[in-house]
Design a protein around this motif. Structure first.
Motif, short mmCIF file in Angstrom:
data_model
loop_
_atom_site.label_atom_id
_atom_site.label_comp_id
_atom_site.label_asym_id
_atom_site.label_seq_id
_atom_site.Cartn_x
_atom_site.Cartn_y
_atom_site.Cartn_z
N ALA A 26 87.97 41.74 17.57
CA ALA A 26 87.77 40.49 16.51
C ALA A 26 86.76 40.97 15.45
CB ALA A 26 87.37 39.20 17.17
N MET A 27 85.36 41.53 15.66
CA MET A 27 84.52 41.81 14.79
C MET A 27 85.16 42.93 13.88
SD MET A 27 82.48 39.37 15.00
CE MET A 27 83.83 38.30 15.38
N GLY A 28 85.57 43.86 14.81
CA GLY A 28 86.38 45.06 13.97
C GLY A 28 87.41 44.57 12.80
N LEU A 29 88.14 43.60 13.23
CA LEU A 29 89.12 42.99 12.27
C LEU A 29 88.33 42.63 10.94
CD1 LEU A 29 92.18 40.59 12.73
CD2 LEU A 29 90.39 39.97 11.16
N LEU A 30 87.15 41.61 11.20
CA LEU A 30 86.52 41.08 9.93
C LEU A 30 85.82 42.11 9.27
CD1 LEU A 30 84.86 38.13 11.92
CD2 LEU A 30 86.76 38.00 10.39
N ALA A 31 85.33 43.30 9.75
CA ALA A 31 84.85 44.34 9.05
C ALA A 31 85.95 45.16 7.96
CB ALA A 31 84.11 45.22 10.17
N LEU A 32 87.05 45.17 8.48
CA LEU A 32 88.24 45.62 7.88
C LEU A 32 88.45 45.12 6.63
CD1 LEU A 32 90.39 46.84 10.75
CD2 LEU A 32 89.18 48.36 9.49
N GLU A 33 88.03 44.12 6.14
CA GLU A 33 88.30 43.26 4.97
C GLU A 33 87.64 43.72 4.03
OE1 GLU A 33 88.98 38.69 5.36
OE2 GLU A 33 87.48 39.12 6.90
N ARG A 34 88.28 44.68 3.28
CA ARG A 34 87.48 45.54 2.52
C ARG A 34 87.37 45.18 0.89
NH1 ARG A 34 89.37 51.51 3.38
NH2 ARG A 34 87.42 51.73 2.08
N GLY A 35 86.91 45.92 0.04
CA GLY A 35 86.53 45.62 -1.30
C GLY A 35 87.97 45.87 -2.19
N VAL A 36 88.98 46.30 -1.56
CA VAL A 36 90.22 46.35 -2.47
C VAL A 36 90.77 45.38 -2.76
CG1 VAL A 36 92.43 47.21 -2.60
CG2 VAL A 36 90.72 48.82 -1.60
N SER A 37 90.96 44.39 -1.80
CA SER A 37 91.43 42.92 -2.01
C SER A 37 90.44 42.35 -2.79
CB SER A 37 91.82 42.16 -0.63
OG SER A 37 90.38 42.01 0.19
N THR A 38 89.09 42.48 -2.62
CA THR A 38 88.17 41.64 -3.34
C THR A 38 88.10 42.18 -4.80
OG1 THR A 38 86.52 41.74 -1.54
CG2 THR A 38 85.29 41.31 -3.76
N LEU A 39 88.49 43.25 -5.29
CA LEU A 39 88.46 43.75 -6.56
C LEU A 39 89.73 43.02 -7.26
CD1 LEU A 39 87.56 47.51 -6.03
CD2 LEU A 39 86.49 45.89 -7.76
N ALA A 40 90.92 42.92 -6.55
CA ALA A 40 91.86 42.25 -7.00
C ALA A 40 91.77 40.68 -7.20
CB ALA A 40 93.22 42.41 -5.87
N GLN A 41 90.90 40.02 -6.52
CA GLN A 41 90.52 38.78 -6.45
C GLN A 41 89.85 38.42 -7.73
OE1 GLN A 41 87.18 37.73 -3.91
NE2 GLN A 41 88.27 35.77 -3.35
N GLN A 42 88.76 39.50 -8.22
CA GLN A 42 88.19 39.21 -9.30
C GLN A 42 89.01 39.40 -10.60
OE1 GLN A 42 84.98 42.60 -8.59
NE2 GLN A 42 84.16 41.48 -7.12
N ILE A 43 90.06 40.24 -10.48
CA ILE A 43 90.87 40.06 -11.56
C ILE A 43 91.59 38.64 -11.81
CG2 ILE A 43 93.13 40.78 -12.51
CD1 ILE A 43 90.99 43.03 -12.55
N GLY A 44 91.78 37.99 -10.56
CA GLY A 44 92.17 36.61 -10.68
C GLY A 44 91.06 35.67 -11.22
N PHE A 45 90.01 36.02 -10.56
CA PHE A 45 88.86 35.12 -11.20
C PHE A 45 88.71 35.55 -12.66
CE2 PHE A 45 86.34 35.45 -7.09
CZ PHE A 45 87.19 34.37 -6.45
N ALA A 46 88.99 36.46 -13.14
CA ALA A 46 88.71 36.90 -14.67
C ALA A 46 89.71 35.88 -15.31
CB ALA A 46 88.78 38.28 -15.17
#
Length: 399
Positions: free
Chosen positions: A244-264
């Motif tokens: 379970a903790m490994g799964l949470l650690a796998l939430e990486r910055g690729v999706s974060t960068l895409a999220q930031q495009i939406g924020f912009a």
């Protein structure tokens, strides 16, 4: 490590743009920009079909670093290119992101070959949707306090308990469930990570939770002796906390960068509204808008730094703290830019027929939860304090 885009990445970008432009036509064009946070109820059938369209072209699972499941392979920079161009094209919000970005990398890291062969192709094709069975009443951010049990019964487990805030449980075919398999175990000991089919009438009940936005993407899920096969325990019995903790650690910055495009894009819309209404003439509001722009740039550079090889166990928590508060402030600005009109709906409201929220209102209301879901701000600060700064652990009561 220097993070940047080379010639191959730019060629890949052209391929991505061409494919999206060719396929975001007809009925799919009408779903552009729809189905995002707070609007997951929009065009669900069409977005399911779009998920299969992506799967047929191999666009699901680029980050798995391995082909053979119907997915393309792509470098880290190409994964970023795909994620950013997808958002820029305003393609429909992904319906299968939990399976692709959470379940699949976990199976690749901790699952056996049989589990990978069974589940990864169905995720890559867009045919099977997943939901996440983690949080419970009394065990949300403090996940180790969970009480759902799974008792071995021959070649199956019988899962009994309640999960809450389960996104897309009303549509998912499968749920990965963290449950207590060790009788009498406490906290993070005796937990297992099980793959549970949702189509079990009488054994699984899904109850939608109505939100401030009037929609019901989250659910309560009740398990009453639901079956999970022994061979569908990931990582072995009793190793659920590690998985379970490994799964949470796998939430990486690729999706974060895409999220930031939406924020912009959201920020640009707020700025446009402020100029149109004259609110931009207020120097205080204008200063807050400039700060939002600057902070978004900092978040992007931080995400790129993390992807570029700067290993920091606190990076995911830092990113969550940054974007959660930032997005809440943007929601407040979205209404301030509109003035008094922000309090009114597009038509008359009645209990039987509540009016539909517009984008700014939905942004404001839904972003109230940004500092809670995915790990509350309190928990993120504890992670940074304990795991990064080495400060004494917070005292927690055992239940």
């Amino acid at each position: 490590m220097e993070f940047g885009f080379g010639d191959e990445d730019e060629a890949f970008r052209r391929e991505v743009r061409s494919w999206l432009a060719e396929h975001l036509t007809g009925e799919y064009a009408g779903a552009q920009g729809r189905g995002g946070p707070g609007s997951e109820h929009e065009d669900t059938a069409l977005r399911r079909a779009w998920e299969r369209e992506l799967g047929a072209a191999g666009w699901i699972g680029l980050g798995w670093q391995r082909g053979g499941y119907g997915n393309r392979t792509a470098s880290l920079t190409q994964q970023v290119v795909w994620a950013e161009e997808y958002v820029r094209a305003r393609a429909p919000a992904r319906h299968g992101h939990i399976g692709e970005n959470l379940l699949a990398p976990t199976l690749i890291a901790y699952g056996d070959e049989a589990q990978q062969k069974r589940f990864l192709p169905a995720v890559a094709s867009g045919d099977e949707l997943w939901c996440q069975g983690y949080s419970e009443p009394g065990a949300g951010s403090d996940l180790a306090n969970l009480r759902t049990t799974a008792v071995r019964d021959g070649d199956t487990y019988r899962v009994t308990g309640q999960k809450v805030w389960t996104s897309l449980a009303h549509e998912a075919a499968w749920c990965f469930v963290l449950a207590r398999t060790g009788a009498g175990s406490r906290r993070h000991h005796g937990l297992s990570f099980l793959l549970v089919p949702m189509d079990q009438p009488g054994r699984i009940e899904v109850r939608p939770i109505r939100q401030l936005t009037g929609t019901s993407e989250f659910n309560e899920v009740f398990f009453d002796g639901a079956h999970a096969r022994v061979e569908h325990v990931v990582g072995g019995e009793g190793n659920g906390w590690q998985v379970a903790m490994g799964l949470l650690a796998l939430e990486r910055g690729v999706s974060t960068l895409a999220q930031q495009i939406g924020f912009a894009a959201e920020l640009a819309e707020v700025v446009t509204t402020a100029v149109r209404t004259g609110a931009a003439g207020d120097p205080l509001l204008r200063d807050r808008l400039v700060r939002q722009w600057a902070e978004l740039r900092v978040m992007r550079w931080n995400a790129l730094r993390t992807l570029g090889g700067a290993q920091d166990p606190g990076a995911p928590s830092v990113a969550k703290l940054l974007w959660g508060r930032w997005h809440q402030r943007l929601g407040e600005l979205a209404l301030q830019a509109r003035g008094a009109h922000a309090a009114a709906g597009p038509g008359d409201w009645t209990p039987a027929s509540p009016y539909e929220l517009d984008a700014a209102q939905r942004l404001f209301l839904f972003s109230r939860a940004d500092t809670i879901y995915g790990g509350s701000d309190e928990i993120q600060r504890n992670i940074i304090a304990e795991r990064v700064l080495g400060l004494p652990r917070e005292t927690r009561e055992s239940s």
